[in-house]
Design an enzyme around this catalytic site. Structure first.
Site, PDB file in Angstrom:
ATOM      1  N   SER A 127      36.453  44.523  34.946  1.00 44.81           N
ATOM      2  CA  SER A 127      35.702  42.827  35.281  1.00 44.81           C
ATOM      3  C   SER A 127      34.245  42.719  34.601  1.00 44.81           C
ATOM      4  CB  SER A 127      35.722  42.786  36.228  1.00 44.81           C
ATOM      5  OG  SER A 127      34.782  41.572  36.665  1.00 44.81           O
ATOM      6  N   GLU A 129      32.454  41.565  35.713  1.00 39.41           N
ATOM      7  CA  GLU A 129      31.093  41.334  37.446  1.00 39.41           C
ATOM      8  C   GLU A 129      30.928  42.961  37.076  1.00 39.41           C
ATOM      9  OE1 GLU A 129      30.626  39.170  39.725  1.00 39.41           O
ATOM     10  OE2 GLU A 129      29.372  40.338  41.514  1.00 39.41           O
ATOM     11  N   TYR A 151      32.869  44.665  45.283  1.00 41.20           N
ATOM     12  CA  TYR A 151      33.532  44.592  44.228  1.00 41.20           C
ATOM     13  C   TYR A 151      33.250  45.182  43.034  1.00 41.20           C
ATOM     14  CZ  TYR A 151      36.961  41.976  40.379  1.00 41.20           C
ATOM     15  OH  TYR A 151      37.284  41.940  39.951  1.00 41.20           O
TER      16      TYR A 151
HETATM   17  P1  NAP Z   1      44.435  37.298  42.341  1.00 44.92           P
HETATM   18  O1  NAP Z   1      45.197  36.029  41.450  1.00 44.92           O
HETATM   19  O2  NAP Z   1      43.175  37.485  43.253  1.00 44.92           O
HETATM   20  O3  NAP Z   1      45.370  38.619  42.274  1.00 44.92           O
HETATM   21  C1  NAP Z   1      44.933  39.581  42.959  1.00 44.92           C
HETATM   22  C2  NAP Z   1      46.614  40.332  42.842  1.00 44.92           C
HETATM   23  O4  NAP Z   1      46.453  41.921  43.275  1.00 44.92           O
HETATM   24  C3  NAP Z   1      47.592  39.859  44.122  1.00 44.92           C
HETATM   25  O5  NAP Z   1      48.779  40.202  43.624  1.00 44.92           O
HETATM   26  C4  NAP Z   1      47.229  40.506  45.166  1.00 44.92           C
HETATM   27  O6  NAP Z   1      48.746  40.612  45.942  1.00 44.92           O
HETATM   28  C5  NAP Z   1      47.248  41.366  44.353  1.00 44.92           C
HETATM   29  N1  NAP Z   1      47.019  42.774  45.656  1.00 44.92           N
HETATM   30  C6  NAP Z   1      45.737  43.059  46.348  1.00 44.92           C
HETATM   31  N2  NAP Z   1      46.308  43.906  47.266  1.00 44.92           N
HETATM   32  C7  NAP Z   1      46.660  44.745  47.201  1.00 44.92           C
HETATM   33  C8  NAP Z   1      47.324  46.314  47.140  1.00 44.92           C
HETATM   34  N3  NAP Z   1      46.478  46.377  48.133  1.00 44.92           N
HETATM   35  N4  NAP Z   1      48.290  46.847  46.431  1.00 44.92           N
HETATM   36  C9  NAP Z   1      48.670  45.582  45.143  1.00 44.92           C
HETATM   37  N5  NAP Z   1      48.281  44.600  45.236  1.00 44.92           N
HETATM   38  C10 NAP Z   1      47.139  44.352  45.506  1.00 44.92           C
HETATM   39  O7  NAP Z   1      43.516  37.744  40.804  1.00 44.92           O
HETATM   40  P2  NAP Z   1      43.482  37.226  38.904  1.00 44.92           P
HETATM   41  O8  NAP Z   1      42.332  36.137  39.374  1.00 44.92           O
HETATM   42  O9  NAP Z   1      45.239  37.357  39.585  1.00 44.92           O
HETATM   43  O10 NAP Z   1      43.066  38.927  38.663  1.00 44.92           O
HETATM   44  C11 NAP Z   1      44.091  39.958  37.730  1.00 44.92           C
HETATM   45  C12 NAP Z   1      43.396  40.942  37.751  1.00 44.92           C
HETATM   46  O11 NAP Z   1      41.974  41.471  36.945  1.00 44.92           O
HETATM   47  C13 NAP Z   1      42.420  41.585  39.317  1.00 44.92           C
HETATM   48  O12 NAP Z   1      42.273  42.780  39.201  1.00 44.92           O
HETATM   49  C14 NAP Z   1      40.865  41.013  39.395  1.00 44.92           C
HETATM   50  O13 NAP Z   1      39.725  42.025  40.189  1.00 44.92           O
HETATM   51  C15 NAP Z   1      40.495  41.431  37.542  1.00 44.92           C
HETATM   52  N6  NAP Z   1      39.798  40.064  36.860  1.00 44.92           N
HETATM   53  C16 NAP Z   1      39.880  39.078  37.162  1.00 44.92           C
HETATM   54  C17 NAP Z   1      38.826  38.506  36.011  1.00 44.92           C
HETATM   55  C18 NAP Z   1      39.254  36.439  36.673  1.00 44.92           C
HETATM   56  O14 NAP Z   1      38.571  35.662  35.661  1.00 44.92           O
HETATM   57  N7  NAP Z   1      40.669  35.966  36.993  1.00 44.92           N
HETATM   58  C19 NAP Z   1      38.089  38.723  35.812  1.00 44.92           C
HETATM   59  C20 NAP Z   1      38.350  39.617  35.478  1.00 44.92           C
HETATM   60  C21 NAP Z   1      39.131  40.911  36.929  1.00 44.92           C
HETATM   61  P3  NAP Z   1      48.599  39.045  47.127  1.00 44.92           P
HETATM   62  O15 NAP Z   1      49.127  38.078  46.151  1.00 44.92           O
HETATM   63  O16 NAP Z   1      50.263  39.942  48.225  1.00 44.92           O
HETATM   64  O17 NAP Z   1      47.488  38.524  47.386  1.00 44.92           O
HETATM   65  N1  GDD Z   2      33.515  31.580  44.976  1.00 45.12           N
HETATM   66  C1  GDD Z   2      32.113  30.459  45.030  1.00 45.12           C
HETATM   67  N2  GDD Z   2      32.697  28.762  45.440  1.00 45.12           N
HETATM   68  N3  GDD Z   2      31.516  30.518  44.049  1.00 45.12           N
HETATM   69  C2  GDD Z   2      30.398  29.771  44.526  1.00 45.12           C
HETATM   70  C3  GDD Z   2      30.128  28.997  45.250  1.00 45.12           C
HETATM   71  C4  GDD Z   2      31.571  28.482  46.008  1.00 45.12           C
HETATM   72  O1  GDD Z   2      30.896  27.645  46.906  1.00 45.12           O
HETATM   73  N4  GDD Z   2      29.219  28.261  44.966  1.00 45.12           N
HETATM   74  C5  GDD Z   2      28.439  28.532  43.839  1.00 45.12           C
HETATM   75  N5  GDD Z   2      28.714  29.587  43.403  1.00 45.12           N
HETATM   76  C6  GDD Z   2      29.335  30.637  42.355  1.00 45.12           C
HETATM   77  C7  GDD Z   2      28.722  32.095  42.799  1.00 45.12           C
HETATM   78  O2  GDD Z   2      27.337  32.414  43.487  1.00 45.12           O
HETATM   79  C8  GDD Z   2      28.874  32.786  41.524  1.00 45.12           C
HETATM   80  O3  GDD Z   2      27.892  32.817  40.780  1.00 45.12           O
HETATM   81  C9  GDD Z   2      30.253  31.665  40.473  1.00 45.12           C
HETATM   82  O4  GDD Z   2      29.977  30.418  41.113  1.00 45.12           O
HETATM   83  C10 GDD Z   2      31.637  32.432  40.345  1.00 45.12           C
HETATM   84  O5  GDD Z   2      32.442  32.288  41.145  1.00 45.12           O
HETATM   85  P1  GDD Z   2      34.010  32.856  41.506  1.00 45.12           P
HETATM   86  O6  GDD Z   2      34.539  31.495  41.004  1.00 45.12           O
HETATM   87  O7  GDD Z   2      33.786  32.968  43.117  1.00 45.12           O
HETATM   88  O8  GDD Z   2      33.633  33.798  40.603  1.00 45.12           O
HETATM   89  P2  GDD Z   2      32.970  35.278  40.566  1.00 45.12           P
HETATM   90  O9  GDD Z   2      31.846  35.229  39.102  1.00 45.12           O
HETATM   91  O10 GDD Z   2      32.348  36.236  41.009  1.00 45.12           O
HETATM   92  O11 GDD Z   2      33.813  36.630  40.217  1.00 45.12           O
HETATM   93  C11 GDD Z   2      35.250  36.278  39.758  1.00 45.12           C
HETATM   94  O12 GDD Z   2      34.843  36.629  38.193  1.00 45.12           O
HETATM   95  C12 GDD Z   2      34.998  38.348  37.483  1.00 45.12           C
HETATM   96  C13 GDD Z   2      34.913  38.465  36.673  1.00 45.12           C
HETATM   97  O13 GDD Z   2      33.254  37.625  36.186  1.00 45.12           O
HETATM   98  C14 GDD Z   2      36.170  36.793  39.857  1.00 45.12           C
HETATM   99  O14 GDD Z   2      37.686  36.561  39.543  1.00 45.12           O
HETATM  100  C15 GDD Z   2      36.411  38.315  40.045  1.00 45.12           C
HETATM  101  O15 GDD Z   2      38.122  38.740  40.646  1.00 45.12           O
HETATM  102  C16 GDD Z   2      35.967  38.676  38.176  1.00 45.12           C
HETATM  103  O16 GDD Z   2      36.663  39.846  37.796  1.00 45.12           O
END
Ligand code: NAP
Ligand code: GDD
Length: 327
Positions: A127, A129, A151
């Site tokens: 990520s 992050e 995280y």
């Molecule tokens: P998400 O919607 O939060 O999905 C997370 C998944 O992980 C869910 O299916 C959840 O299952 C499963 N999980 C949680 N705890 C687990 C455990 N103990 N054992 C097995 N599975 C478990 O996340 P996403 O947005 O699809 O992201 C997919 C991956 O990419 C994650 O690893 C995330 O950290 C990473 N990532 C995401 C982003 C982004 O912007 N979306 C960016 C960079 C990296 P349940 O449904 O049962 O909770």
């Molecule tokens: N969730 C949330 N809720 N974020 C807020 C809010 C709020 O009410 N107000 C402002 N934000 C700001 C957060 O402080 C952050 O700077 C930004 O919006 C994005 O927050 P999120 O959408 O929660 O995503 P993230 O960047 O913290 O994390 C996501 O992206 C990562 C990759 O950079 C997640 O998908 C992570 O799993 C992923 O790794």
């Protein structure tokens, strides 16, 4: 027919990746945790071809069983505690699942693959992050990691243990450093979906305001459907490697708000937005902007959906859900 095992299949990326793999003719196995996970029903309805296996990243024996049952050519490790804000309140759990869970599945794959360590290709969901307090703009594969949340720290462990298994055992293990990617399938706890849902409800007269944290934060936001294609491309390479996947653009939460409210005809949107201290983070990632030139050059990957189209797609989807009483 190739076989793939996807952890985190009930999440946003699990949905888009499973659809992509099925469209390519894969047999897809999805790992679902818990004894009666309500999301199984969603999978049965929307992705009926996915074969469900129960298991948990915290339980290595369940991972061994899932590997034995699916006999995968490719494993995509998407499972994680993925909500950054939650990771401060649940730092131990996040470290176990998002960090040590990667070691658990890598070790399970290594044992399963036996004397052919590269016979199962492995994808780790790293990520942006991990860049946290960014040390270089834009961020690339060689930018120093400086995570700012439990995280982010857990993801750094997962990232380096993936590289270590590749280098130690010759595993075909790749790590995708994906920047934020969103879609109508995004969980409502993340800021983009929180906003699209609130905007749809405000437009329908069901709600008057939205409470947010830091709206000046900047992210490099892309569309999840584009990003899962990069995951698949990584595992089709002869050599495993690490890749940044991003749009190479950054936008603030404020810009997202403006486009989202404008989409439903609200121009004086600021009166609907309140800042609430509970949504500010103990340590913020202020700016993310990626440099995906390696993925573009080596994988032939490019994003299709730009930022305004992404916002519009998410708002339109929630307007429709609100109109049909689905949310
Ligand atoms: P998400 O919607 O939060 O999905 C997370 C998944 O992980 C869910 O299916 C959840 O299952 C499963 N999980 C949680 N705890 C687990 C455990 N103990 N054992 C097995 N599975 C478990 O996340 P996403 O947005 O699809 O992201 C997919 C991956 O990419 C994650 O690893 C995330 O950290 C990473 N990532 C995401 C982003 C982004 O912007 N979306 C960016 C960079 C990296 P349940 O449904 O049962 O909770
Ligand atoms: N969730 C949330 N809720 N974020 C807020 C809010 C709020 O009410 N107000 C402002 N934000 C700001 C957060 O402080 C952050 O700077 C930004 O919006 C994005 O927050 P999120 O959408 O929660 O995503 P993230 O960047 O913290 O994390 C996501 O992206 C990562 C990759 O950079 C997640 O998908 C992570 O799993 C992923 O790794």
């Amino acid at each position: 027919m190739k076989r793939a095992l996807v952890t985190g299949v009930t999440g946003q990326d699990g949905y888009y990746l499973s659809k992509l793999l099925l469209s390519k003719g894969y047999e897809v196995y999805g790992l679902v945790r818990g004894q009666n996970n309500p999301k199984i029903e969603f999978l049965h309805e929307h992705l009926p071809e996915v074969k469900i296996l129960t298991g948990d990243l915290l339980d290595v024996s369940s991972l061994m069983r899932a590997l034995a049952a699916s006999k995968p050519d490719e494993v995509y490790n998407l499972g994680a505690i993925s909500f950054v804000a939650y990771s401060w309140e649940n730092a131990f759990l996040t470290s176990d699942v998002t960090g040590k869970g990667v070691l658990n599945i890598l070790e399970a794959v290594r044992l399963y693959a036996g004397d052919k360590p590269d016979s199962v290709r492995f994808y780790q969901a790293s990520s942006s992050e991990m860049f946290g307090k960014v040390q270089h703009v834009p961020q690339s594969e060689s930018t120093l990691l400086w995570p700012r949340s439990p995280y982010g720290v857990a993801k750094v462990f997962g990232h380096y243990i993936t590289i270590n298994y590749r280098e130690s055992y010759g595993m075909h293990a790749s790590s995708g450093i994906l920047f934020n990617h969103e879609s109508p399938m995004r969980g409502p706890e993340f800021v983009t979906r929180k906003i699209s849902l609130a905007v749809a409800k405000i437009a329908a007269g069901q709600q008057d305001r939205i409470s947010l944290g830091n709206i000046e934060a900047k992210r490099d936001w892309g569309f999840a459907g584009d990003y899962v294609d990069a995951m698949w491309r990584m595992l089709q390479q002869d050599e495993a490697d690490d890749y940044v996947v991003s749009t190479n653009e950054t936008h603030s939460v404020r810009e997202y708000l403006e486009i989202a409210f404008n989409r439903v005809g609200i121009t004086d949107w600021e009166k609907h937005v309140y800042q609430d201290p509970q949504f500010f983070r103990p340590a913020e990632v202020d700016l993310l902007i990626g440099d995906a030139s390696k993925a573009q050059a080596k994988l032939g990957w490019k994003r299709e959906v730009d930022f305004p189209s992404l916002v519009t797609m998410m708002v339109d989807a929630d307007v429709e859900r609100v109109a049909n009483n689905l949310v």
